[in-house]
Design a protein around this motif. Structure first.
Motif, PDB file in Angstrom:
ATOM      1  N   SER A   1      -4.245  25.132  30.684  1.00 45.91           N
ATOM      2  CA  SER A   1      -5.083  26.287  30.978  1.00 45.91           C
ATOM      3  C   SER A   1      -4.270  27.558  30.747  1.00 45.91           C
ATOM      4  N   LEU A   2      -4.845  28.484  29.968  1.00 48.84           N
ATOM      5  CA  LEU A   2      -4.186  29.752  29.653  1.00 48.84           C
ATOM      6  C   LEU A   2      -5.133  30.913  29.901  1.00 48.84           C
ATOM      7  N   TYR A   3      -4.561  32.030  30.308  1.00 52.41           N
ATOM      8  CA  TYR A   3      -5.314  33.276  30.430  1.00 52.41           C
ATOM      9  C   TYR A   3      -4.916  34.171  29.266  1.00 52.41           C
ATOM     10  N   ILE A   4      -5.894  34.763  28.620  1.00 49.41           N
ATOM     11  CA  ILE A   4      -5.649  35.653  27.483  1.00 49.41           C
ATOM     12  C   ILE A   4      -5.851  37.078  27.978  1.00 49.41           C
ATOM     13  N   PRO A   5      -4.772  37.795  28.300  1.00 50.84           N
ATOM     14  CA  PRO A   5      -4.873  39.054  29.036  1.00 50.84           C
ATOM     15  C   PRO A   5      -5.517  40.204  28.268  1.00 50.84           C
ATOM     16  N   TYR A   6      -5.545  40.137  26.967  1.00 55.73           N
ATOM     17  CA  TYR A   6      -6.087  41.241  26.179  1.00 55.73           C
ATOM     18  C   TYR A   6      -7.530  41.008  25.737  1.00 55.73           C
ATOM     19  N   ILE A   7      -8.156  39.916  26.207  1.00 56.72           N
ATOM     20  CA  ILE A   7      -9.586  39.700  25.971  1.00 56.72           C
ATOM     21  C   ILE A   7     -10.273  39.777  27.324  1.00 56.72           C
ATOM     22  N   VAL A   8     -10.830  40.931  27.621  1.00 58.21           N
ATOM     23  CA  VAL A   8     -11.430  41.205  28.923  1.00 58.21           C
ATOM     24  C   VAL A   8     -12.898  40.788  28.885  1.00 58.21           C
ATOM     25  N   ILE A   9     -13.297  39.970  29.868  1.00 58.99           N
ATOM     26  CA  ILE A   9     -14.669  39.481  29.952  1.00 58.99           C
ATOM     27  C   ILE A   9     -15.510  40.370  30.865  1.00 58.99           C
ATOM     28  N   SER A  10     -14.906  40.803  31.960  1.00 55.86           N
ATOM     29  CA  SER A  10     -15.581  41.711  32.897  1.00 55.86           C
ATOM     30  C   SER A  10     -14.511  42.613  33.502  1.00 55.86           C
ATOM     31  N   GLU A  11     -14.911  43.459  34.430  1.00 59.99           N
ATOM     32  CA  GLU A  11     -13.960  44.397  35.043  1.00 59.99           C
ATOM     33  C   GLU A  11     -12.781  43.703  35.709  1.00 59.99           C
ATOM     34  N   SER A  12     -13.002  42.496  36.205  1.00 62.28           N
ATOM     35  CA  SER A  12     -11.934  41.811  36.939  1.00 62.28           C
ATOM     36  C   SER A  12     -11.571  40.447  36.351  1.00 62.28           C
ATOM     37  N   GLN A  13     -11.962  40.193  35.119  1.00 66.69           N
ATOM     38  CA  GLN A  13     -11.730  38.862  34.566  1.00 66.69           C
ATOM     39  C   GLN A  13     -11.325  38.931  33.097  1.00 66.69           C
ATOM     40  N   VAL A  14     -10.302  38.108  32.753  1.00 64.19           N
ATOM     41  CA  VAL A  14      -9.907  37.973  31.348  1.00 64.19           C
ATOM     42  C   VAL A  14     -10.289  36.568  30.884  1.00 64.19           C
ATOM     43  N   LEU A  15     -10.259  36.383  29.584  1.00 63.02           N
ATOM     44  CA  LEU A  15     -10.618  35.093  29.008  1.00 63.02           C
ATOM     45  C   LEU A  15      -9.667  33.999  29.490  1.00 63.02           C
ATOM     46  N   ARG A  16     -10.232  32.889  29.910  1.00 67.06           N
ATOM     47  CA  ARG A  16      -9.449  31.699  30.280  1.00 67.06           C
ATOM     48  C   ARG A  16      -9.837  30.603  29.297  1.00 67.06           C
ATOM     49  N   ILE A  17      -8.830  30.002  28.659  1.00 69.75           N
ATOM     50  CA  ILE A  17      -9.116  28.890  27.756  1.00 69.75           C
ATOM     51  C   ILE A  17      -8.484  27.626  28.313  1.00 69.75           C
ATOM     52  N   GLU A  18      -9.120  26.505  28.035  1.00 59.64           N
ATOM     53  CA  GLU A  18      -8.605  25.204  28.446  1.00 59.64           C
ATOM     54  C   GLU A  18      -8.556  24.332  27.208  1.00 59.64           C
ATOM     55  N   GLU A  19      -7.365  23.831  26.910  1.00 61.59           N
ATOM     56  CA  GLU A  19      -7.167  23.003  25.722  1.00 61.59           C
ATOM     57  C   GLU A  19      -6.718  21.612  26.137  1.00 61.59           C
ATOM     58  N   HIS A  20      -7.001  20.631  25.282  1.00 60.68           N
ATOM     59  CA  HIS A  20      -6.651  19.238  25.542  1.00 60.68           C
ATOM     60  C   HIS A  20      -6.125  18.624  24.252  1.00 60.68           C
ATOM     61  N   ASP A  21      -5.097  17.817  24.374  1.00 57.58           N
ATOM     62  CA  ASP A  21      -4.585  17.067  23.236  1.00 57.58           C
ATOM     63  C   ASP A  21      -4.204  15.678  23.709  1.00 57.58           C
ATOM     64  N   ARG A  22      -4.246  14.741  22.777  1.00 57.35           N
ATOM     65  CA  ARG A  22      -3.931  13.337  23.055  1.00 57.35           C
ATOM     66  C   ARG A  22      -3.193  12.778  21.854  1.00 57.35           C
ATOM     67  N   LYS A  23      -2.044  12.158  22.116  1.00 50.76           N
ATOM     68  CA  LYS A  23      -1.258  11.560  21.033  1.00 50.76           C
ATOM     69  C   LYS A  23      -0.638  10.254  21.534  1.00 50.76           C
ATOM     70  N   SER A  24      -0.393   9.344  20.607  1.00 48.91           N
ATOM     71  CA  SER A  24       0.317   8.102  20.909  1.00 48.91           C
ATOM     72  C   SER A  24       1.745   8.225  20.403  1.00 48.91           C
ATOM     73  N   MET A  25       2.708   7.772  21.227  1.00 49.89           N
ATOM     74  CA  MET A  25       4.111   7.832  20.829  1.00 49.89           C
ATOM     75  C   MET A  25       4.949   6.915  21.702  1.00 49.89           C
ATOM     76  N   THR A  26       6.122   6.627  21.230  1.00 50.80           N
ATOM     77  CA  THR A  26       7.090   5.829  21.970  1.00 50.80           C
ATOM     78  C   THR A  26       7.945   6.751  22.813  1.00 50.80           C
ATOM     79  N   ALA A  27       8.303   6.317  24.017  1.00 52.05           N
ATOM     80  CA  ALA A  27       9.181   7.115  24.880  1.00 52.05           C
ATOM     81  C   ALA A  27      10.636   6.809  24.537  1.00 52.05           C
ATOM     82  N   VAL A  28      11.445   7.832  24.524  1.00 47.97           N
ATOM     83  CA  VAL A  28      12.882   7.675  24.299  1.00 47.97           C
ATOM     84  C   VAL A  28      13.624   8.155  25.538  1.00 47.97           C
ATOM     85  N   PRO A  29      14.797   7.603  25.802  1.00 42.69           N
ATOM     86  CA  PRO A  29      15.568   8.065  26.970  1.00 42.69           C
ATOM     87  C   PRO A  29      15.961   9.530  26.816  1.00 42.69           C
ATOM     88  N   ALA A  30      15.922  10.257  27.907  1.00 46.00           N
ATOM     89  CA  ALA A  30      16.294  11.682  27.887  1.00 46.00           C
ATOM     90  C   ALA A  30      17.792  11.841  27.868  1.00 46.00           C
TER      91      ALA A  30
END
Length: 133
Positions: free
Chosen positions: A104-133
């Motif tokens: 979830s991100l807020y986009i501060p320079y896209i104003v929706i109303s006097e007290s609200q800025v645009l909020r976007i919600e993005e989703h991604d899904r990928k398959s991968m192998t885990a490696v040790p950190a």
């Protein structure tokens, strides 16, 4: 806006009881840390406990609450951040895992109303192998 590049392929790491994945900004312009509204991390359908989530960006690891006042710390589209949390990956170390991130991100320079800025919600899904950190 650019959800298919949210999760960096091949970046799932396991370190004992923690997992992490690198994420990229799904927006075309840099945003301050204060605009990162939160995230959800799931591996193989298991959600990482929200209280254990940490966001690492520009060398600083933080909770999402700690990001709120950071208006001078910027996330740029070319930079990866690390999302991590407490989750133990059991089983075959070479197994593929399904990683999902909701961001979830807020986009501060896209104003929706006097007290609200645009909020976007993005989703991604990928398959991968885990490696040790």
């Amino acid at each position: 806006m650019i959800p298919d590049r949210l999760i960096e392929a091949g970046t799932l790491r396991r370190d004992g009881e923690r997992v992490s994945v690198e994420v990229r900004l799904p927006w075309y312009r840099a945003l301050p840390a204060s605009c990162i509204g939160g995230a959800v991390l799931r591996v193989d359908g298991t959600e990482v406990p929200p209280e254990s989530l940490r966001w690492e960006m520009n060398g600083r690891r933080s909770t999402f609450a700690e990001l709120v006042p950071r208006v001078d710390d910027w996330w740029f589209p070319a930079d990866s951040a690390v999302l991590s949390g407490e989750l133990t990956l059991d089983g075959d170390p070479s197994a593929e895992h399904v990683v999902e991130v909701d961001l979830s991100l807020y986009i501060p320079y896209i104003v929706i109303s006097e007290s609200q800025v645009l909020r976007i919600e993005e989703h991604d899904r990928k398959s991968m192998t885990a490696v040790p950190a």
